[in-house]
Design an enzyme around this catalytic site. Sequence first.
Site, PDB file in Angstrom:
ATOM      1  N   ARG A 122       4.741 -48.785   6.231  1.00 51.25           N
ATOM      2  CA  ARG A 122       5.136 -47.399   5.950  1.00 51.25           C
ATOM      3  C   ARG A 122       3.954 -46.617   5.413  1.00 51.25           C
ATOM      4  O   ARG A 122       3.026 -47.174   4.872  1.00 51.25           O
ATOM      5  CB  ARG A 122       6.237 -47.391   4.882  1.00 51.25           C
ATOM      6  CG  ARG A 122       7.593 -47.789   5.369  1.00 51.25           C
ATOM      7  CD  ARG A 122       8.653 -47.475   4.323  1.00 51.25           C
ATOM      8  NE  ARG A 122       8.240 -47.769   2.968  1.00 51.25           N
ATOM      9  CZ  ARG A 122       8.016 -46.820   2.039  1.00 51.25           C
ATOM     10  NH1 ARG A 122       8.179 -45.546   2.303  1.00 51.25           N
ATOM     11  NH2 ARG A 122       7.641 -47.173   0.817  1.00 51.25           N
ATOM     12  N   LYS A 187       6.612 -58.994  -2.725  1.00 50.24           N
ATOM     13  CA  LYS A 187       7.157 -58.566  -1.423  1.00 50.24           C
ATOM     14  C   LYS A 187       7.177 -59.730  -0.424  1.00 50.24           C
ATOM     15  O   LYS A 187       6.177 -60.405  -0.199  1.00 50.24           O
ATOM     16  CB  LYS A 187       6.311 -57.420  -0.878  1.00 50.24           C
ATOM     17  CG  LYS A 187       6.887 -56.790   0.374  1.00 50.24           C
ATOM     18  CD  LYS A 187       6.412 -55.366   0.492  1.00 50.24           C
ATOM     19  CE  LYS A 187       6.696 -54.776   1.850  1.00 50.24           C
ATOM     20  NZ  LYS A 187       6.378 -53.356   1.931  1.00 50.24           N
ATOM     21  N   ARG A 327       8.877 -48.218 -14.173  1.00 48.93           N
ATOM     22  CA  ARG A 327       8.098 -47.957 -15.402  1.00 48.93           C
ATOM     23  C   ARG A 327       8.189 -49.144 -16.318  1.00 48.93           C
ATOM     24  O   ARG A 327       9.278 -49.668 -16.553  1.00 48.93           O
ATOM     25  CB  ARG A 327       8.701 -46.779 -16.147  1.00 48.93           C
ATOM     26  CG  ARG A 327       8.303 -45.501 -15.572  1.00 48.93           C
ATOM     27  CD  ARG A 327       8.408 -44.453 -16.625  1.00 48.93           C
ATOM     28  NE  ARG A 327       7.527 -43.372 -16.212  1.00 48.93           N
ATOM     29  CZ  ARG A 327       7.229 -42.355 -16.974  1.00 48.93           C
ATOM     30  NH1 ARG A 327       7.731 -42.279 -18.186  1.00 48.93           N
ATOM     31  NH2 ARG A 327       6.463 -41.421 -16.543  1.00 48.93           N
TER      32      ARG A 327
HETATM   33  C1  BTN Z   1       6.366 -51.833   5.180  1.00 52.43           C
HETATM   34  O1  BTN Z   1       6.867 -52.533   4.308  1.00 52.43           O
HETATM   35  O2  BTN Z   1       5.519 -50.978   4.901  1.00 52.43           O
HETATM   36  C2  BTN Z   1       6.797 -52.030   6.602  1.00 52.43           C
HETATM   37  C3  BTN Z   1       6.108 -53.186   7.262  1.00 52.43           C
HETATM   38  C4  BTN Z   1       6.553 -53.432   8.692  1.00 52.43           C
HETATM   39  C5  BTN Z   1       5.699 -54.461   9.397  1.00 52.43           C
HETATM   40  C6  BTN Z   1       6.233 -54.784  10.758  1.00 52.43           C
HETATM   41  S1  BTN Z   1       5.463 -56.194  11.480  1.00 52.43           S
HETATM   42  C7  BTN Z   1       6.250 -55.868  12.990  1.00 52.43           C
HETATM   43  C8  BTN Z   1       6.199 -54.374  13.199  1.00 52.43           C
HETATM   44  N1  BTN Z   1       4.929 -53.989  13.800  1.00 52.43           N
HETATM   45  C9  BTN Z   1       4.191 -53.251  12.979  1.00 52.43           C
HETATM   46  O3  BTN Z   1       3.068 -52.795  13.239  1.00 52.43           O
HETATM   47  N2  BTN Z   1       4.836 -53.063  11.824  1.00 52.43           N
HETATM   48  C10 BTN Z   1       6.117 -53.704  11.811  1.00 52.43           C
END
Ligand code: BTN
Length: 330
Positions: A122, A187, A327
């Site tokens: 994201r 994560k 926080r």
């Molecule tokens: C996030 O947490 O920021 C989202 C991560 C999403 C990663 C997946 S891997 C498969 C698909 N291809 C990508 O380039 N991104 C998603």
Amino acid sequence: MQIRHKLVEVLSDGQFHSGQALGDALGVSRMAVWKHIRYLRESGIAMDSVKGKGYRLHAPIEMLDADRIVAGLPNRARNRVNSIDVLQEVDSTNTWLRSKALTGAPTGTVCLAEVQHAGRGRRNRQWVSPYAANLYLSILHRTNEGTAGLGGLSLAAGVAVIRSFEAMQIEDIGLKWPNDVMVKGKKLSGILIEVVGESSGPCAVIIGIGINVNMSGLSTESPASSIDQPWTDLVSVCAGKMVSRNQLAAGLIDQVLSALTAFEAQGPQSFLDEWKQYDLLAGKQVDLHLTGNVVSGKACGIDVAGALLIETARGLERFTSGDVSVRLST
Ligand code: BTN
């Protein structure tokens, strides 16, 4: 089959293989073997090389295999899948599937890759995607609801990913808005939802999911060392148990496709309560980082459109984007 893929297959027995023997098995020169080994190391695979003995993988690797994934799908999912492509390498499975969507690929088209050279998260972040260590999967879903309903669809996707981990009985697993799967503050998985189409009307949604499976066998050259936030992987949270990526992929595809079917029939409301059960932020004091601005207050859950609710000095406000951090109490 690609040479590199074959090379990993030969090495996956965990034994030493000399450069000459590998070259003979693959029909290439020792120099070519050496170049492929270098590539694999740079992609994250940890390997021993001992003079006089050859090369050996640190840990066994199970390669992704479309037939094994299909074999692991329950019947309900087999009827919903259009096709499953396992790519050896790709820039991003989301980008690949997006171009398939633009040329008419139907709903239920799925792709996975062993490595992503430009995996995306994201807010334009990089998603570190070392070779054969994790799951990088994208699913295409076509809907007539337009882009307006995507927040709700994100709820369905988050719940589906959590459900796919249910049988593993992972302790302290939860969702951090908008859709990070966290275990003990680290994560484990992320979801990137992208859309091609109209704001009201037919559109194609690409649901990309990354799951960290086994980062422990990675080489020191691995790109995993550059991840800029606390992370964990399934092998660590499952007490070192081997996790089959093919089985995991089958379970994940089944859960996502079932959730999409329920979403189309019942809408996002049917996922809200379950999402809230896993909400890691509710009731906590948070900072929401927006572009050039930080909003602080108490997280009060999410709404049916997937927006984060925060009680601020101005009252209850809703947010559809941003990075949230809890926080530390002072
Ligand atoms: C996030 O947490 O920021 C989202 C991560 C999403 C990663 C997946 S891997 C498969 C698909 N291809 C990508 O380039 N991104 C998603």
